[in-house]
Write an enzyme that holds these catalytic residues in place. Structure first.
Site, mmCIF file in Angstrom:
data_model
loop_
_atom_site.group_PDB
_atom_site.id
_atom_site.type_symbol
_atom_site.label_atom_id
_atom_site.label_comp_id
_atom_site.label_asym_id
_atom_site.label_seq_id
_atom_site.Cartn_x
_atom_site.Cartn_y
_atom_site.Cartn_z
ATOM 1 N N PRO A 9 1.157 -1.260 0.222
ATOM 2 C CA PRO A 9 0.151 -0.182 0.330
ATOM 3 C C PRO A 9 0.427 1.407 0.423
ATOM 4 C CG PRO A 9 0.254 -0.862 1.971
ATOM 5 C CD PRO A 9 0.771 -2.459 1.424
ATOM 6 N N ASN A 10 0.277 2.509 -0.784
ATOM 7 C CA ASN A 10 1.191 3.230 -0.913
ATOM 8 C C ASN A 10 2.215 3.235 -1.734
ATOM 9 O OD1 ASN A 10 -1.140 4.728 1.247
ATOM 10 N ND2 ASN A 10 -0.199 3.785 2.864
ATOM 11 N N ARG A 17 5.603 10.806 -2.151
ATOM 12 C CA ARG A 17 4.682 10.839 -1.114
ATOM 13 C C ARG A 17 6.408 10.735 -0.332
ATOM 14 N NH1 ARG A 17 5.134 4.319 0.757
ATOM 15 N NH2 ARG A 17 4.042 5.294 3.600
ATOM 16 N N TYR A 22 11.460 8.171 1.079
ATOM 17 C CA TYR A 22 11.366 6.967 0.073
ATOM 18 C C TYR A 22 12.490 7.463 -1.020
ATOM 19 C CZ TYR A 22 8.265 5.837 3.800
ATOM 20 O OH TYR A 22 7.195 4.585 4.212
ATOM 21 N N ASN A 73 8.002 -6.045 -1.394
ATOM 22 C CA ASN A 73 7.641 -4.620 -0.386
ATOM 23 C C ASN A 73 6.667 -3.788 0.279
ATOM 24 O OD1 ASN A 73 7.946 -2.156 1.242
ATOM 25 N ND2 ASN A 73 8.821 -1.234 -0.594
ATOM 26 N N ALA A 76 3.763 -1.106 4.661
ATOM 27 C CA ALA A 76 2.888 -0.756 6.288
ATOM 28 C C ALA A 76 2.387 -2.715 6.621
ATOM 29 C CB ALA A 76 1.075 -0.080 6.422
ATOM 30 N N HIS A 79 3.809 -4.749 9.242
ATOM 31 C CA HIS A 79 4.146 -4.417 10.549
ATOM 32 C C HIS A 79 2.665 -5.484 11.399
ATOM 33 C CE1 HIS A 79 7.461 -1.980 8.940
ATOM 34 N NE2 HIS A 79 6.683 -1.108 8.543
ATOM 35 N N ASP A 86 0.782 -15.798 5.862
ATOM 36 C CA ASP A 86 0.614 -17.402 5.495
ATOM 37 C C ASP A 86 0.670 -17.339 4.284
ATOM 38 O OD1 ASP A 86 0.707 -17.307 8.469
ATOM 39 O OD2 ASP A 86 -1.778 -17.220 8.459
ATOM 40 N N GLU A 97 12.527 -9.399 0.762
ATOM 41 C CA GLU A 97 11.912 -8.609 1.513
ATOM 42 C C GLU A 97 12.690 -7.432 1.493
ATOM 43 O OE1 GLU A 97 11.179 -8.891 5.611
ATOM 44 O OE2 GLU A 97 9.645 -7.577 5.634
ATOM 45 N N HIS A 99 12.875 -3.010 1.999
ATOM 46 C CA HIS A 99 12.118 -2.537 2.592
ATOM 47 C C HIS A 99 12.851 -0.679 1.771
ATOM 48 C CE1 HIS A 99 9.599 -3.917 4.790
ATOM 49 N NE2 HIS A 99 9.991 -4.872 5.295
ATOM 50 N N LEU A 100 12.510 0.425 1.235
ATOM 51 C CA LEU A 100 13.233 1.456 0.978
ATOM 52 C C LEU A 100 14.294 2.092 2.167
ATOM 53 C CD1 LEU A 100 10.606 2.731 -1.394
ATOM 54 C CD2 LEU A 100 12.843 2.396 -2.239
ATOM 55 N N ARG A 106 13.136 4.073 12.381
ATOM 56 C CA ARG A 106 12.351 4.730 12.532
ATOM 57 C C ARG A 106 11.063 4.480 13.587
ATOM 58 N NH1 ARG A 106 9.715 4.549 6.577
ATOM 59 N NH2 ARG A 106 8.395 6.459 7.236
ATOM 60 N N ARG A 110 8.092 0.020 13.336
ATOM 61 C CA ARG A 110 8.232 -0.329 11.745
ATOM 62 C C ARG A 110 9.381 -1.384 11.409
ATOM 63 N NH1 ARG A 110 5.787 3.234 8.377
ATOM 64 N NH2 ARG A 110 5.114 4.668 9.022
HETATM 65 C C1 DHK Z 1 7.275 1.484 3.126
HETATM 66 C C2 DHK Z 1 6.446 2.163 3.872
HETATM 67 O O1 DHK Z 1 5.067 2.349 3.117
HETATM 68 C C3 DHK Z 1 5.900 1.630 5.599
HETATM 69 O O2 DHK Z 1 4.671 1.467 5.345
HETATM 70 C C4 DHK Z 1 6.712 0.651 5.185
HETATM 71 C C5 DHK Z 1 8.467 0.948 3.736
HETATM 72 C C6 DHK Z 1 8.462 0.836 5.161
HETATM 73 C C7 DHK Z 1 9.914 1.042 2.683
HETATM 74 O O3 DHK Z 1 10.778 2.007 3.750
HETATM 75 O O4 DHK Z 1 9.287 1.132 2.040
HETATM 76 O O5 DHK Z 1 7.266 0.361 6.960
#
Ligand code: DHK
Length: 141
Positions: A9-10, A17, A22, A73, A76, A79, A86, A97, A99-100, A106, A110
């Site tokens: 998401p996002n 953003r 990011y 990735n 959210a 977490h 599963d 996995e 994460h940027l 943080r 997280r």
């Molecule tokens: C991206 C997100 O949107 C956050 O919710 C994570 C992750 C970290 C990232 O660092 O790519 O906590």
């Protein structure tokens, strides 16, 4: 190798953003870079970004028949989602996995990722390069 790249998401808002966290690259930039890297290596690559947890889980189920490896990735959902853990546990290929941001620098909420219990490797804090590094790792092993 058949590779699936999943973004949660996002992450469709990358580039707009919180760029201080990011980065300035868009998700399309990241996916285009991975597409080039995959083409050069003879890897069949597919992508999904979704803001709907069920859609992500359905795609992982489908990957059980289709894919050798997943780069994810979970954003959210890292977490929060036992359901995502599963689903990945039901996938038999390799999982990396990404994460940027460095989630460990943080907020405390997280610092824990459910997905990390399943991932073969975890990359955090390398920005968009983390995706390239994940693909490079999958090509080497
Ligand atoms: C991206 C997100 O949107 C956050 O919710 C994570 C992750 C970290 C990232 O660092 O790519 O906590």
């Amino acid at each position: 190798m058949k590779l699936l790249v999943l973004n949660g998401p996002n992450l469709n808002l990358l580039g707009q953003r919180e760029p201080d966290i990011y980065g300035h690259e868009t998700l399309a930039d990241i996916e285009n870079g991975l597409r080039r890297q995959a083409l050069a290596a003879g890897v069949d690559i597919d992508f999904l970004q979704t803001n709907h947890e069920g859609e992500l889980i359905e795609r992982i189920h489908a990957a059980r028949q289709e894919a050798d490896a997943i780069i994810i990735n979970p954003a959210a959902w890292s977490h929060t989602s036992v359901a995502l853990l599963d689903a990945l546990n039901a996938f038999e290929g390799r999982v990396v996995e990404v994460h940027l941001s460095n989630i460990h620098q943080r907020e405390a909420f997280r610092h824990h990722s459910y997905v990390s219990a399943r991932a073969d490797g975890v990359i955090a804090g390398l920005g968009s390069f983390g995706y390239q590094a994940a693909l490079d790792f999958l090509l080497r092993c």
